[in-house]
Write an enzyme that holds these catalytic residues in place. Structure first.
Site, mmCIF file in Angstrom:
data_model
loop_
_atom_site.group_PDB
_atom_site.id
_atom_site.type_symbol
_atom_site.label_atom_id
_atom_site.label_comp_id
_atom_site.label_asym_id
_atom_site.label_seq_id
_atom_site.Cartn_x
_atom_site.Cartn_y
_atom_site.Cartn_z
ATOM 1 N N ARG A 137 9.839 -6.025 0.551
ATOM 2 C CA ARG A 137 8.909 -6.583 -0.446
ATOM 3 C C ARG A 137 8.823 -5.642 -1.643
ATOM 4 N NH1 ARG A 137 3.141 -5.267 -0.682
ATOM 5 N NH2 ARG A 137 2.047 -6.710 -2.090
ATOM 6 N N THR A 170 -1.131 -7.186 5.581
ATOM 7 C CA THR A 170 -2.216 -6.311 5.150
ATOM 8 C C THR A 170 -2.857 -5.511 6.287
ATOM 9 O OG1 THR A 170 -2.753 -8.005 3.491
ATOM 10 C CG2 THR A 170 -4.178 -6.091 3.610
ATOM 11 N N ARG A 206 -9.873 -6.508 -12.777
ATOM 12 C CA ARG A 206 -10.094 -5.077 -12.564
ATOM 13 C C ARG A 206 -11.232 -4.541 -13.435
ATOM 14 N NH1 ARG A 206 -6.113 -2.825 -9.511
ATOM 15 N NH2 ARG A 206 -4.122 -3.904 -9.393
ATOM 16 N N LYS A 219 0.727 -17.131 -1.114
ATOM 17 C CA LYS A 219 -0.169 -16.140 -0.511
ATOM 18 C C LYS A 219 -1.557 -16.755 -0.374
ATOM 19 C CE LYS A 219 0.173 -11.856 -1.848
ATOM 20 N NZ LYS A 219 0.244 -10.651 -2.744
#
Length: 497
Positions: A54, A299, A95, A241
């Site tokens: 990945r 994850t 963010r 995802k």
């Protein structure tokens, strides 16, 4: 054996010499980062058990990614592996901006003001967030999670100047550049940001096997990306995802439109109440298998091994449970990208997988996935279903399929057959692509003679490489007439001479 069979055997035999054919059927995806970004380190990870690399486009430059892609392609040429490349788009990552003195302590009850209009240096007065639609998307009472949920604030007011006032509910240290999650908010940003479109242009030129789309909310996000790939004549397949509650609402349609799905538990674990995560994971895996779509569990699977040489007991169980639930692949992130022991992590994960697969794994799941008469692929589905049943009934030593789209491989894999699964294809991009699919070993083969000759060639290729031996029972699937390239429509049983 056909006259040209030697062209397949010569190179493969050279590559296969001395290789042990034992393998883990649940595949391993490893994220590339500073800890493993050289040719030798990547090869070490492949030898430890990696099937897919990945590339995280949240970090690094295109030049870095091009160099890594070149290394992986070189491994595929020189070594006996078919390693796939997964390009993971960043998506609309929200963010915090810069913070005075590099960090700031916030405590419950503090009132903060978030602004999206000017890039101020954050302090107790105003803090910049990289989300231009924040003021119009949130409403009083909405939660905002910061830094993977370590901090939590609640919206109290939208000001006339389009700032957002919040009250701290769970405090701590606020650092710059940390991500935000808005579990109560319908985000209006597009799934593909300006950065993603620039990255996508680069990715398409690199001809990677898989592209992962982050923060998928609805099936239309996948449709849009696939349209862009089609217009660019790209053969890359798309992974959705699943990391937002809205994706779970439209999960069925997302799975249908995607080529594969990822249980992205990082953001999903922040967006959902923690007690909901295990069942959400099971449901995503179940729906993906039902639609014959590869599914990755990702994850923090072995995060403690970023700096330790052994995983936590809970991490061992987490990997084992993902395997038992039927995931096609399990993924490592920081463990291989920045960890101290990348190869050891992969070796440890592989050992867990193989222990589960040789003891408690539930093979031959075709009884759960009967062909649906109303499906447009019903006839070929029925052939593949019965091929797996026959392979189980006769204890076949190999189950062989042929494919040009990948579908036969995906459907045979979804039944999780106990018989080793070998797929032959004339489409070179599929050989590496199928490295993500549970149990699949793929081979390039482009002969188009008679069906009997093709089956003989396939068996001889496997025999010469040591995968089958005289006396073994083989179940083949294929299509006839050969020249029409029809969906899978036949089954043949052969005993190896």
């Amino acid at each position: 054996m056909s006259q040209n069979l030697s062209k397949y055997l010569h190179k493969e035999m050279d590559k296969e010499a001395g290789i042990n054919h034992s393998y883990h059927r649940t595949k391993i995806v490893a994220t590339v980062g500073p800890a493993c970004d050289t040719y030798d380190k990547l090869l070490e990870l492949v030898r430890a058990g990696v099937n897919v690399f990945r590339l995280n486009f949240s970090h690094g430059t295109h030049e870095d990614k091009a160099r890594i892609i070149e290394y992986i392609r070189e491994i595929n040429v020189k070594e006996p592996y078919n390693i796939a490349i997964l390009a993971d788009l960043q998506g609309p990552k929200l963010r915090v901006g810069e913070i005075e003195n590099g960090s700031m302590e916030i405590v419950p009850g503090d009132i903060l003001t978030f602004t999206c209009k000017e890039k101020v240096i954050g302090n107790k007065e105003r803090i910049y967030l990289s989300y231009p639609n924040l003021h119009s998307d949130v409403k009083p009472g909405d939660k905002i999670m910061i830094d993977d949920g370590k901090l939590e604030v609640v919206v109290t007011e939208i000001t006339a100047g389009e700032d957002v006032k919040v009250q701290v509910t769970y405090g701590g240290t606020l650092y710059p550049k940390k991500g935000l999650n808005l579990p109560d908010t319908a985000i209006s940003l597009p799934a593909l940001t300006e950065k993603d479109l620039i990255d996508l242009e680069f990715i398409i030129k690199q001809n990677v096997e898989w592209i992962a789309l982050s923060f998928v909310r609805k099936a239309e996000d996948i449709i849009d990306l696939k349209r862009r790939l089609s217009e660019a004549k790209s053969s890359s397949k798309v992974i959705a995802k699943i990391e937002m509650p809205s994706a779970l609402v439209d999960l069925r349609n997302i799975v249908i439109q995607s080529d594969a799905v990822m249980v992205a538990r990082g953001d999903l674990g922040v967006e959902l109440p923690p007690e909901k995560i295990p069942m959400a994971q099971r449901e995503i895996i179940r729906k993906a298998i039902h639609r014959a779509k590869p599914v990755i569990v990702a994850t923090q699977m072995m995060e403690s091994m970023i700096d330790r040489i052994k995983p936590n007991r809970s991490e061992i169980t987490d990997v084992a449970n993902a395997v038992l639930e039927g995931a096609d692949a399990v993924m490592l992130s920081g463990e291989t990208a920045t960890g101290n022991h990348p190869a050891l992590v992969v070796q440890t994960m592989r050992k867990i997988i193989m222990e589960v697969e040789k003891t408690e794994y539930r093979y031959n799941r075709e009884g759960d996935l009967k062909p649906q008469p109303k499906s447009p692929s019903f006839l070929s589905d029925a052939v593949c279903y019965n091929a797996c049943k026959i392979a189980e009934d006769v204890s076949a030593d190999a189950l062989i399929g042929m494919t040009q789209s990948g579908y036969t491989a995906f459907i045979l894999s979804s039944y999780r057959p106990y018989s080793p699964l070998y797929i032959f294809t004339k489409v070179k991009s599929l050989v590496n692509q199928l490295s993500l699919s549970w149990g699949v070993r793929a081979f390039y083969y482009d002969e188009e003679v008679s069906l009997d000759d093709i089956i003989t060639d396939q068996i001889n290729i496997l025999k010469e490489r040591g995968f089958v031996k005289p006396g073994d029972m083989i179940v083949n699937t294929g299509s006839t007439p050969i020249q029409l390239h029809l969906p899978t429509n036949m089954i043949k049983i052969t005993k190896v001479d």
